[in-house]
Design a protein around this motif. Structure first.
Motif, PDB file in Angstrom:
ATOM      1  N   VAL A 112       0.876  -1.169   0.000  1.00 59.93           N
ATOM      2  CA  VAL A 112       0.000   0.000   0.000  1.00 59.93           C
ATOM      3  C   VAL A 112       0.918   1.225   0.000  1.00 59.93           C
ATOM      4  O   VAL A 112       1.659   1.453   0.952  1.00 59.93           O
ATOM      5  CB  VAL A 112      -0.914   0.031   1.245  1.00 59.93           C
ATOM      6  N   LYS A 113       0.881   1.977  -1.098  1.00 64.59           N
ATOM      7  CA  LYS A 113       1.772   3.121  -1.318  1.00 64.59           C
ATOM      8  C   LYS A 113       3.212   2.653  -1.183  1.00 64.59           C
ATOM      9  O   LYS A 113       3.654   1.799  -1.918  1.00 64.59           O
ATOM     10  CB  LYS A 113       1.405   4.273  -0.402  1.00 64.59           C
ATOM     11  N   HIS A 114       3.962   3.180  -0.212  1.00 61.79           N
ATOM     12  CA  HIS A 114       5.376   2.826  -0.053  1.00 61.79           C
ATOM     13  C   HIS A 114       5.602   1.808   1.063  1.00 61.79           C
ATOM     14  O   HIS A 114       6.737   1.571   1.470  1.00 61.79           O
ATOM     15  CB  HIS A 114       6.209   4.082   0.201  1.00 61.79           C
ATOM     16  N   LEU A 115       4.532   1.174   1.558  1.00 68.23           N
ATOM     17  CA  LEU A 115       4.639   0.203   2.642  1.00 68.23           C
ATOM     18  C   LEU A 115       4.229  -1.187   2.163  1.00 68.23           C
ATOM     19  O   LEU A 115       3.177  -1.348   1.553  1.00 68.23           O
ATOM     20  CB  LEU A 115       3.740   0.613   3.813  1.00 68.23           C
ATOM     21  N   THR A 116       5.049  -2.194   2.442  1.00 71.18           N
ATOM     22  CA  THR A 116       4.730  -3.578   2.107  1.00 71.18           C
ATOM     23  C   THR A 116       4.552  -4.358   3.404  1.00 71.18           C
ATOM     24  O   THR A 116       5.412  -4.307   4.285  1.00 71.18           O
ATOM     25  CB  THR A 116       5.835  -4.223   1.253  1.00 71.18           C
ATOM     26  N   PHE A 117       3.426  -5.058   3.505  1.00 72.87           N
ATOM     27  CA  PHE A 117       3.077  -5.842   4.686  1.00 72.87           C
ATOM     28  C   PHE A 117       3.171  -7.316   4.312  1.00 72.87           C
ATOM     29  O   PHE A 117       2.518  -7.748   3.370  1.00 72.87           O
ATOM     30  CB  PHE A 117       1.664  -5.498   5.156  1.00 72.87           C
ATOM     31  N   THR A 118       3.985  -8.078   5.065  1.00 72.70           N
ATOM     32  CA  THR A 118       4.207  -9.488   4.769  1.00 72.70           C
ATOM     33  C   THR A 118       3.939 -10.321   6.006  1.00 72.70           C
ATOM     34  O   THR A 118       4.493 -10.049   7.074  1.00 72.70           O
ATOM     35  CB  THR A 118       5.651  -9.721   4.283  1.00 72.70           C
ATOM     36  N   LEU A 119       3.113 -11.334   5.842  1.00 66.19           N
ATOM     37  CA  LEU A 119       2.789 -12.267   6.910  1.00 66.19           C
ATOM     38  C   LEU A 119       4.013 -13.150   7.164  1.00 66.19           C
ATOM     39  O   LEU A 119       4.492 -13.825   6.257  1.00 66.19           O
ATOM     40  CB  LEU A 119       1.603 -13.112   6.455  1.00 66.19           C
ATOM     41  N   LEU A 120       4.541 -13.133   8.392  1.00 60.97           N
ATOM     42  CA  LEU A 120       5.722 -13.928   8.716  1.00 60.97           C
ATOM     43  C   LEU A 120       5.389 -15.177   9.521  1.00 60.97           C
ATOM     44  O   LEU A 120       5.866 -16.257   9.218  1.00 60.97           O
ATOM     45  CB  LEU A 120       6.734 -13.101   9.516  1.00 60.97           C
ATOM     46  N   ASP A 121       4.584 -15.006  10.574  1.00 60.74           N
ATOM     47  CA  ASP A 121       4.310 -16.114  11.472  1.00 60.74           C
ATOM     48  C   ASP A 121       2.953 -15.906  12.117  1.00 60.74           C
ATOM     49  O   ASP A 121       2.540 -14.766  12.338  1.00 60.74           O
ATOM     50  CB  ASP A 121       5.391 -16.189  12.546  1.00 60.74           C
ATOM     51  N   VAL A 122       2.272 -17.013  12.402  1.00 62.09           N
ATOM     52  CA  VAL A 122       0.953 -16.935  13.045  1.00 62.09           C
ATOM     53  C   VAL A 122       0.901 -17.921  14.201  1.00 62.09           C
ATOM     54  O   VAL A 122       1.578 -18.947  14.196  1.00 62.09           O
ATOM     55  CB  VAL A 122      -0.182 -17.228  12.036  1.00 62.09           C
ATOM     56  N   ASP A 123       0.105 -17.579  15.199  1.00 60.97           N
ATOM     57  CA  ASP A 123      -0.085 -18.450  16.346  1.00 60.97           C
ATOM     58  C   ASP A 123      -1.561 -18.434  16.712  1.00 60.97           C
ATOM     59  O   ASP A 123      -2.111 -17.354  16.921  1.00 60.97           O
ATOM     60  CB  ASP A 123       0.764 -17.964  17.517  1.00 60.97           C
ATOM     61  N   PRO A 124      -2.238 -19.544  16.733  1.00 58.55           N
ATOM     62  CA  PRO A 124      -1.731 -20.892  16.499  1.00 58.55           C
ATOM     63  C   PRO A 124      -1.585 -21.173  14.999  1.00 58.55           C
ATOM     64  O   PRO A 124      -2.372 -20.698  14.192  1.00 58.55           O
ATOM     65  CB  PRO A 124      -2.797 -21.786  17.125  1.00 58.55           C
ATOM     66  N   ALA A 125      -0.564 -21.953  14.682  1.00 62.12           N
ATOM     67  CA  ALA A 125      -0.299 -22.292  13.287  1.00 62.12           C
ATOM     68  C   ALA A 125      -1.246 -23.365  12.768  1.00 62.12           C
ATOM     69  O   ALA A 125      -1.474 -23.470  11.569  1.00 62.12           O
ATOM     70  CB  ALA A 125       1.148 -22.751  13.133  1.00 62.12           C
ATOM     71  N   THR A 126      -1.790 -24.160  13.678  1.00 59.22           N
ATOM     72  CA  THR A 126      -2.740 -25.211  13.294  1.00 59.22           C
ATOM     73  C   THR A 126      -4.082 -24.918  13.949  1.00 59.22           C
ATOM     74  O   THR A 126      -4.152 -24.232  14.979  1.00 59.22           O
ATOM     75  CB  THR A 126      -2.233 -26.602  13.734  1.00 59.22           C
ATOM     76  N   PRO A 127      -5.166 -25.423  13.379  1.00 57.14           N
ATOM     77  CA  PRO A 127      -6.483 -25.166  13.963  1.00 57.14           C
ATOM     78  C   PRO A 127      -6.606 -25.791  15.348  1.00 57.14           C
ATOM     79  O   PRO A 127      -6.007 -26.832  15.623  1.00 57.14           O
ATOM     80  CB  PRO A 127      -7.459 -25.825  12.989  1.00 57.14           C
ATOM     81  N   PRO A 128      -7.377 -25.162  16.221  1.00 59.08           N
ATOM     82  CA  PRO A 128      -7.579 -25.727  17.561  1.00 59.08           C
ATOM     83  C   PRO A 128      -8.467 -26.973  17.495  1.00 59.08           C
ATOM     84  O   PRO A 128      -9.074 -27.272  16.463  1.00 59.08           O
ATOM     85  CB  PRO A 128      -8.268 -24.597  18.322  1.00 59.08           C
ATOM     86  N   ALA A 129      -8.549 -27.673  18.612  1.00 60.53           N
ATOM     87  CA  ALA A 129      -9.400 -28.861  18.709  1.00 60.53           C
ATOM     88  C   ALA A 129     -10.866 -28.452  18.639  1.00 60.53           C
ATOM     89  O   ALA A 129     -11.233 -27.303  18.894  1.00 60.53           O
ATOM     90  CB  ALA A 129      -9.112 -29.604  20.003  1.00 60.53           C
ATOM     91  N   LEU A 130     -11.710 -29.417  18.312  1.00 59.49           N
ATOM     92  CA  LEU A 130     -13.136 -29.182  18.091  1.00 59.49           C
ATOM     93  C   LEU A 130     -13.809 -28.452  19.248  1.00 59.49           C
ATOM     94  O   LEU A 130     -14.515 -27.481  19.050  1.00 59.49           O
ATOM     95  CB  LEU A 130     -13.842 -30.516  17.817  1.00 59.49           C
ATOM     96  N   ASN A 131     -13.607 -28.875  20.460  1.00 58.27           N
ATOM     97  CA  ASN A 131     -14.288 -28.278  21.611  1.00 58.27           C
ATOM     98  C   ASN A 131     -13.404 -27.329  22.412  1.00 58.27           C
ATOM     99  O   ASN A 131     -13.769 -26.942  23.524  1.00 58.27           O
ATOM    100  CB  ASN A 131     -14.835 -29.388  22.523  1.00 58.27           C
ATOM    101  N   ALA A 132     -12.257 -26.971  21.888  1.00 58.42           N
ATOM    102  CA  ALA A 132     -11.335 -26.067  22.592  1.00 58.42           C
ATOM    103  C   ALA A 132     -11.873 -24.639  22.564  1.00 58.42           C
ATOM    104  O   ALA A 132     -12.632 -24.249  21.677  1.00 58.42           O
ATOM    105  CB  ALA A 132      -9.960 -26.122  21.934  1.00 58.42           C
ATOM    106  N   ALA A 133     -11.453 -23.882  23.562  1.00 60.04           N
ATOM    107  CA  ALA A 133     -11.823 -22.464  23.612  1.00 60.04           C
ATOM    108  C   ALA A 133     -11.159 -21.724  22.448  1.00 60.04           C
ATOM    109  O   ALA A 133     -10.171 -22.194  21.882  1.00 60.04           O
ATOM    110  CB  ALA A 133     -11.367 -21.870  24.938  1.00 60.04           C
ATOM    111  N   GLU A 134     -11.730 -20.603  22.128  1.00 58.60           N
ATOM    112  CA  GLU A 134     -11.164 -19.769  21.056  1.00 58.60           C
ATOM    113  C   GLU A 134      -9.727 -19.392  21.436  1.00 58.60           C
ATOM    114  O   GLU A 134      -9.480 -18.890  22.530  1.00 58.60           O
ATOM    115  CB  GLU A 134     -12.022 -18.506  20.881  1.00 58.60           C
ATOM    116  N   PRO A 135      -8.763 -19.655  20.578  1.00 57.86           N
ATOM    117  CA  PRO A 135      -7.366 -19.350  20.924  1.00 57.86           C
ATOM    118  C   PRO A 135      -7.094 -17.845  20.893  1.00 57.86           C
ATOM    119  O   PRO A 135      -7.859 -17.068  20.311  1.00 57.86           O
ATOM    120  CB  PRO A 135      -6.567 -20.070  19.837  1.00 57.86           C
ATOM    121  N   THR A 136      -6.004 -17.470  21.524  1.00 56.85           N
ATOM    122  CA  THR A 136      -5.525 -16.096  21.438  1.00 56.85           C
ATOM    123  C   THR A 136      -4.630 -16.026  20.207  1.00 56.85           C
ATOM    124  O   THR A 136      -3.553 -16.616  20.175  1.00 56.85           O
ATOM    125  CB  THR A 136      -4.716 -15.711  22.692  1.00 56.85           C
ATOM    126  N   TYR A 137      -5.115 -15.365  19.192  1.00 57.77           N
ATOM    127  CA  TYR A 137      -4.376 -15.279  17.933  1.00 57.77           C
ATOM    128  C   TYR A 137      -3.298 -14.212  18.039  1.00 57.77           C
ATOM    129  O   TYR A 137      -3.504 -13.144  18.620  1.00 57.77           O
ATOM    130  CB  TYR A 137      -5.315 -14.941  16.776  1.00 57.77           C
TER     131      TYR A 137
END
Length: 150
Positions: A112-137
């Motif tokens: 966007v204009k002179h700024l480039t935004f690149t996704l480096l890492d995410v947490d959690p990297a895998t989906p949570p379990a079926l009945n698990a609470a919503e993770p802190t992203y």
């Protein structure tokens, strides 16, 4: 300088010093301007709702995370994806940015204009379990500030 007349000595030295000062000042101004226009990289880790100042006039805010990935233990008809919705805030208003490495039609890097935004890492990297609470992203984004056109 013993071979120059006294009248020349009196004005020659101040002129030489003034010329050197002007030349030094020109070099310093150019260097400061170049430093402000040098491309830079910085990384930030954000959770939904958090924001960070990335330039004197721009702020990046992680608005929300859309996680439609199939949870562990669930039976799904499609794999799903996770996307990260940001707002680039400045005096001109807000620009929406979506980053994802798996969402159809989205990219893991956006400019966007002179700024480039690149996704480096995410947490959690895998989906949570079926009945698990919503993770802190948490998402790590690299921001590259390109040189501004002169």
């Amino acid at each position: 300088m013993h071979y120059l007349h006294d009248s020349y000595r009196r004005w020659l030295l101040p002129i030489v010093i003034a010329c050197l000062a002007v030349l030094a000042g020109c070099g310093a101004a150019g260097s400061a301007g170049d430093a402000e226009n040098t491309p830079r990289n910085v990384s930030h880790v954000l959770s939904p709702g958090e924001q960070v100042a990335i330039t004197a006039t721009d702020t990046l805010k992680l608005e929300r995370v859309n996680d439609s990935r199939c949870r562990k233990g669930a039976v799904c008809v499609w794999k799903g994806y996770v996307s990260y919705s940001f707002s680039l805030l400045n005096s001109a208003g807000a620009t929406d940015i979506v980053l994802s490495d798996s969402m159809p039609g989205a990219a893991s890097s956006v400019t966007v204009k002179h700024l480039t935004f690149t996704l480096l890492d995410v947490d959690p990297a895998t989906p949570p379990a079926l009945n698990a609470a919503e993770p802190t992203y948490r998402v790590k984004v690299k921001i590259t500030q390109g040189a501004l056109p002169r």
